[in-house]
Enzyme design. Structure first.
Site, PDB file in Angstrom:
ATOM      1  N   TRP A 163       0.714  -1.223   0.077  1.00  0.00           N
ATOM      2  CA  TRP A 163      -0.202  -0.092  -0.036  1.00  0.00           C
ATOM      3  C   TRP A 163       0.913   1.114  -0.134  1.00  0.00           C
ATOM      4  O   TRP A 163       0.468   2.414  -0.248  1.00  0.00           O
ATOM      5  CB  TRP A 163      -0.912  -0.097   1.265  1.00  0.00           C
ATOM      6  CG  TRP A 163      -0.421   0.201   2.564  1.00  0.00           C
ATOM      7  CD1 TRP A 163       0.778  -0.361   2.934  1.00  0.00           C
ATOM      8  CD2 TRP A 163      -0.744   0.987   3.499  1.00  0.00           C
ATOM      9  NE1 TRP A 163       0.909   0.107   4.355  1.00  0.00           N
ATOM     10  CE2 TRP A 163       0.020   0.917   4.670  1.00  0.00           C
ATOM     11  CE3 TRP A 163      -1.974   1.919   3.814  1.00  0.00           C
ATOM     12  CZ2 TRP A 163      -0.014   1.733   6.012  1.00  0.00           C
ATOM     13  CZ3 TRP A 163      -2.241   2.680   4.922  1.00  0.00           C
ATOM     14  CH2 TRP A 163      -1.294   2.508   5.862  1.00  0.00           C
ATOM     15  N   ASP A 164       2.057   1.153   0.403  1.00  0.00           N
ATOM     16  CA  ASP A 164       2.982   2.269   0.370  1.00  0.00           C
ATOM     17  C   ASP A 164       2.884   2.906  -1.074  1.00  0.00           C
ATOM     18  O   ASP A 164       3.153   4.100  -0.895  1.00  0.00           O
ATOM     19  CB  ASP A 164       4.692   1.653   0.391  1.00  0.00           C
ATOM     20  CG  ASP A 164       4.901   0.800   1.448  1.00  0.00           C
ATOM     21  OD1 ASP A 164       3.905  -0.040   1.960  1.00  0.00           O
ATOM     22  OD2 ASP A 164       5.935   0.610   1.979  1.00  0.00           O
ATOM     23  N   GLU A 219       0.470  -3.024  12.736  1.00  0.00           N
ATOM     24  CA  GLU A 219       0.685  -4.404  12.334  1.00  0.00           C
ATOM     25  C   GLU A 219       1.090  -5.105  13.916  1.00  0.00           C
ATOM     26  O   GLU A 219       1.336  -6.227  13.884  1.00  0.00           O
ATOM     27  CB  GLU A 219       1.700  -4.638  11.554  1.00  0.00           C
ATOM     28  CG  GLU A 219       1.308  -4.394  10.027  1.00  0.00           C
ATOM     29  CD  GLU A 219       2.434  -4.546   8.925  1.00  0.00           C
ATOM     30  OE1 GLU A 219       3.407  -4.740   9.269  1.00  0.00           O
ATOM     31  OE2 GLU A 219       2.017  -4.571   7.742  1.00  0.00           O
ATOM     32  N   GLN A 228       2.300   2.232  14.042  1.00  0.00           N
ATOM     33  CA  GLN A 228       2.496   3.211  13.055  1.00  0.00           C
ATOM     34  C   GLN A 228       1.119   3.822  13.083  1.00  0.00           C
ATOM     35  O   GLN A 228       0.152   3.292  13.536  1.00  0.00           O
ATOM     36  CB  GLN A 228       2.873   2.744  11.738  1.00  0.00           C
ATOM     37  CG  GLN A 228       1.839   1.837  11.019  1.00  0.00           C
ATOM     38  CD  GLN A 228       2.500   0.802   9.714  1.00  0.00           C
ATOM     39  OE1 GLN A 228       3.087  -0.089  10.140  1.00  0.00           O
ATOM     40  NE2 GLN A 228       2.295   1.599   8.795  1.00  0.00           N
TER      41      GLN A 228
HETATM   42  C1  BGC Z   1       4.955  -1.505   7.483  1.00  0.00           C
HETATM   43  C2  BGC Z   1       3.839  -1.560   6.187  1.00  0.00           C
HETATM   44  C3  BGC Z   1       4.311  -1.285   5.161  1.00  0.00           C
HETATM   45  C4  BGC Z   1       5.827  -2.363   4.786  1.00  0.00           C
HETATM   46  C5  BGC Z   1       6.332  -2.050   3.779  1.00  0.00           C
HETATM   47  C6  BGC Z   1       5.861  -2.549   7.159  1.00  0.00           C
HETATM   48  O1  BGC Z   1       6.854  -2.462   8.410  1.00  0.00           O
HETATM   49  O2  BGC Z   1       4.177  -1.839   8.828  1.00  0.00           O
HETATM   50  O3  BGC Z   1       2.834  -0.556   6.611  1.00  0.00           O
HETATM   51  O4  BGC Z   1       3.492  -1.442   4.053  1.00  0.00           O
HETATM   52  O5  BGC Z   1       6.434  -2.373   6.204  1.00  0.00           O
HETATM   53  O6  BGC Z   1       7.161  -0.918   3.706  1.00  0.00           O
END
Ligand code: BGC
Length: 780
Positions: free
Chosen positions: A355-356, A498, A613
C-alpha cells in the site's frame, strides 16, 4: 560519516557526501546513494570488495521464485562494478595502508556518484584515485563507469581485473542458470543468464577503454571462469602519469516490453544489446554523462520545479533527495511493474509493492507527473487477475488485492515466516498476506484520487471503473453479519498497525471499506447517466446490477467505530482501548526501531496499547472530511504517545496532521524526523534498502502538509502554513492536466495558471477564480 553541506555554487544543497570510510557500515551509502532509472537499480557498492558489502543490480519486474517454499523476488543480476586492483602486486583496499582526503558523493542534480581519495599502500606507494559512475536516465539500459588513477610518489605497476561477474546471489539464493559467455573483438564482453523459474534471459555487455596519458594501453588478458568473464589490464605509471579507464555496460532482458513477444529470440536480444553497447561505447563517458544530465534536467528538475528557501538548508537537500529517489525507484517505462517498498536499492521486501505506493508515493506522481501515476495504477489494473484469484481462493467475490504484489498476475506473494520470536525461538508467522486487507480499499481510493486530480475519463472508462466496482464487490462479500448488533462487521484482520493481529473492526479497515463501496455506488450512478453503453458492458462482465444492490444495502449497515463520548477517541479496534498500558518512554527514545521486540514477542505486544504506526491517525488524513477538527485532535493526542513509529510510514502522516491541527513546531520536528529515516545518523537502518514510502512522505509533508494542497469534494484546496524556518516555497502541480505553479511565502500565496480559462480553487474557506495569476494574502 555523512555530510550534507559540501555542495558549493550551483551544487549548494545538492550533494550527499560520505567523508570517512568505514568497512563496517557499508550498507547506508550503498542504499541511500544508489543509482537507477526505474528500469535498473544499482546499489552503490564500492569498486573494491569488502566483507560486509551487498553488491546488487536489479532490473524492475524480473521476478523469480527460487524455490517452492520461498516467495518470488527480484533477482540480483551479474555485477559489473567490482574492480580488483593491485598496486605493485599489493591488493588495493581501504582496510590496509593509509587513506587521505576521502570523499564519496552523490550529486542529486546530475545523478552521478563519485569517490576520491589518496591511498598509500602498506609498502609506501602513494596513488590518487577518482571513481565516477552513473546509470543513465537517457538510455535506460546503460551504466557508465570511470576510474582515474595517478601515481604520486613512485613508479608503480597497476593491474586490475574487470568484467562481468555472475557469481552473485540474493543472500545465498541463486536465481540463475548459467548462460553463454563471450568476448567479441577482444573488447566487447557478453554474459547471458536465465532465471531458474520465470525463465527470463538477462544479457549484460561491457566494454573498457584504458588509457595512460591519453594513449590506449595494449590488449588485455582475457579470462573466463564459472559464471564469470573478465579482462586483466596492466600498466606502468611514473609519478604524474594518469591512467583513465572507461567502462560502459548495457543490460537487456527478455522481460523488456519490446522483447516480451511471441516471436522472442535470444539471439536477437543478444545482438540488440551488444549493438547498443558498441554505439554507446563510441560516445565515451563524458558524452553519455551529459546526455544523462540533460535528461535529469528535462524530465525531473525543470519539470517538478520545487524550490524551498529554509533557514535550515538541509530541508532543501532532503526534498531534492526525495525527488531523486522517487524518480529512480519508479518503472515509469512499463505499466506491468510497480514500485518496491525498498525501491531498487536492496533486497529488503524482495522488490514487492505494498500500500506504500498508493498512499505515500502516488500523491507525488498524481500531482506532479500524472502519466506516471497512470502507469502505476495500470499496474494495479493488470493485478486484477491476481486479486480475483486471491478473492476466489479465500471464498470471496470480486477483487481482493494481495498485500504484497510482484508480477501483476502472481497474486499474493507475502512471505509466511518472519523474524525470530524471542519467547519461543520459532519463526514468527506473518499474517499480513492473509488478513491485512485494507490495501484493496487503498487502491480503490487511489483510483478515485487520480481521477479527481487529473479528470482522466479515458482511464476511468478503460480501467478505473472496473477496479472500483470489483473491489467494492469484494468488500460486500467480505462483511460479516452480527445478528445481535444488527450490523455488518469486518473481523479478524490486521490494520495498518501491524502490532495488533486478528482484531475485529479495525477502524481504518471498516471506514475504508465503506468508502470503497460508497465510491462504487457514486461512480455507478454517474456512469449509468453519462455513459450507459460502458455501464452495460461492465454490467455484463461484473454483474453490476446485482452488485450495486449489495453495496448499497451492506455499506449502510457496516459498523463504523464512532468517537467515544467522554474523550472523542475512536477505538482503533474492538479491544484496543481495553488493553493494558506500559511505560513506552524507553521505546519512544530508541535508537533502533523495533527495540520492543528485544523484550516482548508479538503475542504479548498484541495485548498492550502500543501502536506500530499511524492507524486511526492516517484514516483521519485519508478521509479527512469525515472527522471534525476536535475529533482529529483528540485522536492525535491519544494515539501519538502510544505510537512507536516503528514503520517509516508513520512520521510523515503525523507531520501533516500536526500541521493541520495548528501544531506547527511539532509538525516541523516530525518532518525533520521523517527526513532522517534515510539521511539521519542511524548507521544500519537503510542496510536492506531505502524507505520508499517515507521518501514519498517527505514530499507529502511539504506539499500536502506545509503547502496545504488537498482535494476536498472534488475541488482543489490550498491552505498553506509554512514552518517558521521556511521563507518561501515554489512548485508546479497539474490539475485536470494543466500546470499550476504555486509560490508560497509566510504571508502570501501566488497562483499562476496560464493554460486555463478559469482556474478555481479554495483557500482558507474562500473560493477564488484565477485567470492567469493571482496573489492572495494569508495570515501567518
Ligand atoms: C509496515 C507496512 C508497510 C511495509 C512495507 C511494514 O513495516 O508496517 O505498513 O507497508 O512495512 O514498507
Amino acid at each position: 560519516m555523512m555530510n550534507y553541506t559540501m555542495g558549493k555554487g550551483n551544487f549548494t544543497n545538492w550533494i550527499v557526501s560520505e567523508v570517512e570510510f568505514s568497512p563496517d557500515t557499508l550498507g547506508k551509502c550503498e542504499s541511500i546513494m544508489y543509482l537507477g532509472n526505474g528500469y535498473l537499480g544499482l546499489r552503490s557498492a564500492t569498486e573494491e570488495a569488502y566483507l560486509k558489502e551487498t553488491r546488487d543490480l536489479f532490473v524492475s519486474g524480473t521476478f523469480n521464485k527460487f524455490d517452492e517454499n520461498e516467495v518470488t523476488e527480484l533477482p540480483n543480476l551479474a555485477d559489473v562494478t567490482r574492480l580488483d586492483i593491485r598496486i605493485d602486486g599489493e591488493r588495493f583496499s581501504l582496510e590496509f595502508g593509509e587513506t587521505e582526503d576521502y570523499v564519496r558523493q552523490l550529486n542529486l542534480k546530475t545523478a552521478e556518484l563519485t569517490r576520491t581519495f589518496t591511498w598509500t599502500s602498506p609498502k609506501g606507494k602513494t596513488v590518487r584515485f577518482h571513481f565516477r559512475r552513473f546509470v543513465s536516465l537517457e538510455n535506460l539500459h546503460l551504466i557508465g563507469m570511470k576510474m582515474d588513477v595517478e601515481s604520486v610518489t613512485h613508479p608503480v605497476t597497476i593491474s586490475f581485473d574487470s568484467g562481468i561477474n555472475a557469481q552473485m546471489s540474493n543472500t545465498g539464493a541463486q536465481h540463475f542458470h548459467e548462460g553463454e559467455r563471450r568476448i567479441f573483438d577482444k573488447r566487447f564482453v557478453q554474459l547471458v543468464q536465465t532465471t531458474t523459474q520465470s525463465k527470463i534471459d538477462m544479457v549484460l555487455n561491457t566494454a573498457h577503454k584504458v588509457m595512460v596519458n591519453g594513449v590506449e594501453v595494449s590488449e588485455p588478458v582475457m579470462n573466463m571462469d564459472r559464471r564469470k568473464v573478465w579482462l586483466n589490464f596492466q600498466a606502468n605509471l611514473e609519478p604524474g602519469d594518469k591512467l583513465e579507464m572507461e567502462k560502459v555496460t548495457t543490460v537487456y532482458t527478455s522481460r523488456d516490453k519490446e522483447f516480451d513477444t511471441p516471436d522472442y529470440d535470444l539471439g536477437q536480444l543478444r545482438e540488440t544489446s551488444l549493438e547498443d553497447l558498441r554505439t554507446s561505447f563510441e560516445k565515451g563517458y563524458q558524452f553519455l554523462l551529459e546526455e544523462h544530465q540533460d535528461a535529469w534536467n528535462r524530465k525531473v528538475w525543470n519539470a517538478y520545479n520545487l524550490e524551498v528557501n529554509s533557514k535550515d538548508s538541509f530541508d532543501v537537500l532532503a526534498l531534492r533527495f526525495a525527488m531523486y529517489h522517487l524518480t529512480i525507484m519508479t518503472p515509469a517505462h512499463d505499466e506491468r511493474m510497480g514500485i518496491g517498498a525498498k525501491a531498487l536499492s536492496g533486497e529488503g521486501y524482495k522488490g514487492h509493492s505494498f500500500w506504500d505506493t498508493e498512499i505515500f508515493i502516488l500523491p507525488f506522481f498524481m500531482y506532479s507527473n500524472p502519466e506516471v501515476a497512470k502507469s502505476l495504477l495500470k499496474y494495479r489494473y493488470l493485478g486484477l487477475v491476481g486479486a480475483r484469484k486471491k478473492a476466489a481462493e479465500n471464498g470471496y467475490e470480486g477483487a481482493m488485492y494481495p498485500w504484497e504484489a510482484a508480477w501483476p498476475t502472481d497474486g499474493e506473494v507475502t512471505p509466511v515466516w518472519g523474524a525470530v520470536d524471542i519467547v519461543t525461538g520459532e519463526q514468527t508467522k506473518i499474517w499480513s498476506g492473509f488478513i491485512e486487507q485494507h490495501i484493496t480499499a487503498d487502491i480503490a481510493n487511489a483510483v478515485h484520487q487520480y481521477y479527481t486530480i487529473t479528470g482522466d475519463q479515458e482511464f476511468m472508462d478503460e480501467y478505473g471503473y472496473e477496479m472500483i466496482f470489483d473491489t467494492a464487490t469484494f468488500w460486500a462479500s467480505r462483511l460479516e453479519w452480527n445478528e445481535d448488533k444488527q450490523e455488518y462487521q469486518i473481523n479478524q484482520v490486521v490494520g495498518p498497525d501491524e502490532y495488533k493481529e486478528h482484531v475485529d473492526n479495525n477502524a481504518f479497515t471498516n471506514y475504508m471499506a465503506h468508502h470503497n463501496m460508497q465510491l462504487a455506488i457514486r461512480y455507478a450512478d454517474a456512469l449509468k447517466q453519462e455513459n450507459p453503453e460502458r455501464y452495460k458492458a461492465l454490467n455484463n462482465d461484473l454483474n453490476l446490477d446485482a452488485a450495486y444492490k449489495n453495496w448499497q444495502s451492506k455499506s449502510d449497515k457496516l459498523y463504523l467505530p464512532q468517537p467515544r463520548e467522554e474523550d472523542l477517541v475512536i477505538p482503533q479496534d474492538d479491544t484496543y482501548l481495553q488493553l493494558k498500558e506500559i511505560d513506552l518512554t524507553k521505546y519512544k527514545n530508541q535508537e533502533k526501531v523495533g527495540s520492543l521486540f528485544n523484550e516482548y514477542n508479538l503475542e504479548q505486544v498484541n495485548q498492550m496499547q502500543i501502536t506500530k504506526q499511524a492507524d486511526v491517525v492516517i484514516l483521519q488524513l485519508l478521509l479527512e472530511q469525515s472527522f471534525s477538527k476536535e475529533v482529529k485532535k483528540a485522536n492525535f493526542n491519544y494515539y501519538e504517545p502510544r505510537t512507536l513509529h516503528d514503520s517509516s510510514l508513520s512520521l510523515s502522516t503525523h507531520a501533516i496532521l500536526a500541521n493541520d491541527l495548528g501544531e506547527e513546531d511539532l509538525a516541523y520536528s516530525l518532518f525533520k524526523r521523517a527526513t532522517e529515516i534515510d539521511l539521519g545518523p542511524a548507521k544500519f537502518s537503510s542496510d536492506h534498502g531505502v524507505h520508499a514510502a517515507s521518501i514519498g512522505g517527505i514530499w507529502m509533508s511539504a506539499v500536502l502538509g506545509f503547502a496545504g494542497v488537498r482535494v476536498l469534494d472534488g475541488k482543489l484546496r490550498i491552505n498553506p502554513k509554512l514552518p517558521k524556518h521556511w521563507d518561501d516555497m515554489k512548485f508546479t502541480i497539474y490539475w485536470k492536466g494543466q500546470p499550476v505553479t504555486l509560490t508560497i511565502t509566510q504571508s502570501s500565496l501566488t497562483v499562476k495558471a496560464e493554460n486555463y480559462e478559469i482556474f478555481a480553487f479554495e483557500t482558507f474557506g474562500n473560493t477564488y477564480e484565477c485567470k492567469d495569476q493571482l496573489e492572495i494574502k494569508i495570515n501567518s
